[in-house]
Scaffold this motif. Sequence first.
Motif, mmCIF file in Angstrom:
data_model
loop_
_atom_site.group_PDB
_atom_site.id
_atom_site.type_symbol
_atom_site.label_atom_id
_atom_site.label_comp_id
_atom_site.label_asym_id
_atom_site.label_seq_id
_atom_site.Cartn_x
_atom_site.Cartn_y
_atom_site.Cartn_z
ATOM 1 N N LEU A 62 0.809 -1.219 0.000
ATOM 2 C CA LEU A 62 0.000 0.000 0.000
ATOM 3 C C LEU A 62 0.845 1.272 0.000
ATOM 4 O O LEU A 62 0.382 2.320 -0.443
ATOM 5 C CB LEU A 62 -0.926 0.011 1.215
ATOM 6 N N GLY A 63 2.066 1.190 0.505
ATOM 7 C CA GLY A 63 2.910 2.372 0.543
ATOM 8 C C GLY A 63 4.074 2.198 1.492
ATOM 9 O O GLY A 63 4.272 1.129 2.070
ATOM 10 N N VAL A 64 4.856 3.254 1.638
ATOM 11 C CA VAL A 64 6.008 3.235 2.531
ATOM 12 C C VAL A 64 5.930 4.416 3.494
ATOM 13 O O VAL A 64 5.264 5.411 3.218
ATOM 14 C CB VAL A 64 7.343 3.280 1.749
ATOM 15 N N CYS A 65 6.618 4.268 4.614
ATOM 16 C CA CYS A 65 6.702 5.331 5.614
ATOM 17 C C CYS A 65 8.057 6.024 5.513
ATOM 18 O O CYS A 65 8.948 5.591 4.785
ATOM 19 C CB CYS A 65 6.527 4.760 7.019
ATOM 20 N N ASN A 80 5.567 5.995 14.932
ATOM 21 C CA ASN A 80 5.600 6.956 13.825
ATOM 22 C C ASN A 80 4.456 6.697 12.842
ATOM 23 O O ASN A 80 3.853 7.639 12.315
ATOM 24 C CB ASN A 80 6.944 6.862 13.093
ATOM 25 N N LEU A 81 4.162 5.419 12.603
ATOM 26 C CA LEU A 81 3.047 5.084 11.721
ATOM 27 C C LEU A 81 1.733 5.566 12.322
ATOM 28 O O LEU A 81 0.870 6.105 11.609
ATOM 29 C CB LEU A 81 3.005 3.575 11.488
ATOM 30 N N CYS A 82 1.570 5.404 13.622
ATOM 31 C CA CYS A 82 0.373 5.883 14.313
ATOM 32 C C CYS A 82 0.216 7.386 14.139
ATOM 33 O O CYS A 82 -0.880 7.886 13.824
ATOM 34 C CB CYS A 82 0.443 5.514 15.786
ATOM 35 N N ALA A 83 1.291 8.122 14.337
ATOM 36 C CA ALA A 83 1.235 9.583 14.207
ATOM 37 C C ALA A 83 0.897 9.985 12.776
ATOM 38 O O ALA A 83 0.147 10.937 12.543
ATOM 39 C CB ALA A 83 2.562 10.192 14.631
#
Length: 220
Positions: free
Chosen positions: A113-116, A199-202
């Motif tokens: 779906l994507g990258v962080c 970080n993903l949560c934020a």
Amino acid sequence: MSLASLRERLLAKLTPPSEWSAEAGPTRSDFDLNPDSRLTGRSLRPAAVLIPIIANPGGATVLMTRRSDSLASHTGQIAFPGGRLDPGETAVEAALREAFEEVALDPALVEVLGVCEPYETGTGFVVTPVVGWLRETPSTTPSPAEVAEVFEVPWDFVMDPINHRRDSYQLEGQPKRWFWAMPYRERYIWGATAGILKNLCARLYGDEKDRAAAAGEDAA
């Protein structure tokens, strides 16, 4: 809200894989909580991890691993499948390859779906988290040399800020070092793995008034 809303949120908030660049520097790191310990001028080794989100009927979960007790470093720690990039590889290619090598996760089952944003570890890696979507719990076989266990953690648990805590340790003669931790039952999720999840949560829920409620609705 539903699993469909979670997938839509991920697609909207994550960086498209086509926009990934090997030259991108880290924007988050193990040093965020320890700015006085930050190392400068070192060459970072590129790596990637796969964050497999499973759309289970009972609620979304995240597939994670416990590293083998026989490894030379990070023994027994909770992690995502992943490792360093081979020459010429993209982050997505490396994350899928490592997941197959570590737990025999079939890449064909993963919808990327994507990258962080890249994350710098204290051990000198710049890690790109790659988010994958699976429609059901996959068949996995841990590689004994690398992985001791494969398990799932509820999405709404790791995305609830109340479960994100700052822990610390202090070696003799050194300053105290802080890190993020998300203890789940008998498993202790900490360090870079916990930092990446935070970080993903934020990124996904930072503008929500009640992030825990939004994540819980997404996971339903």
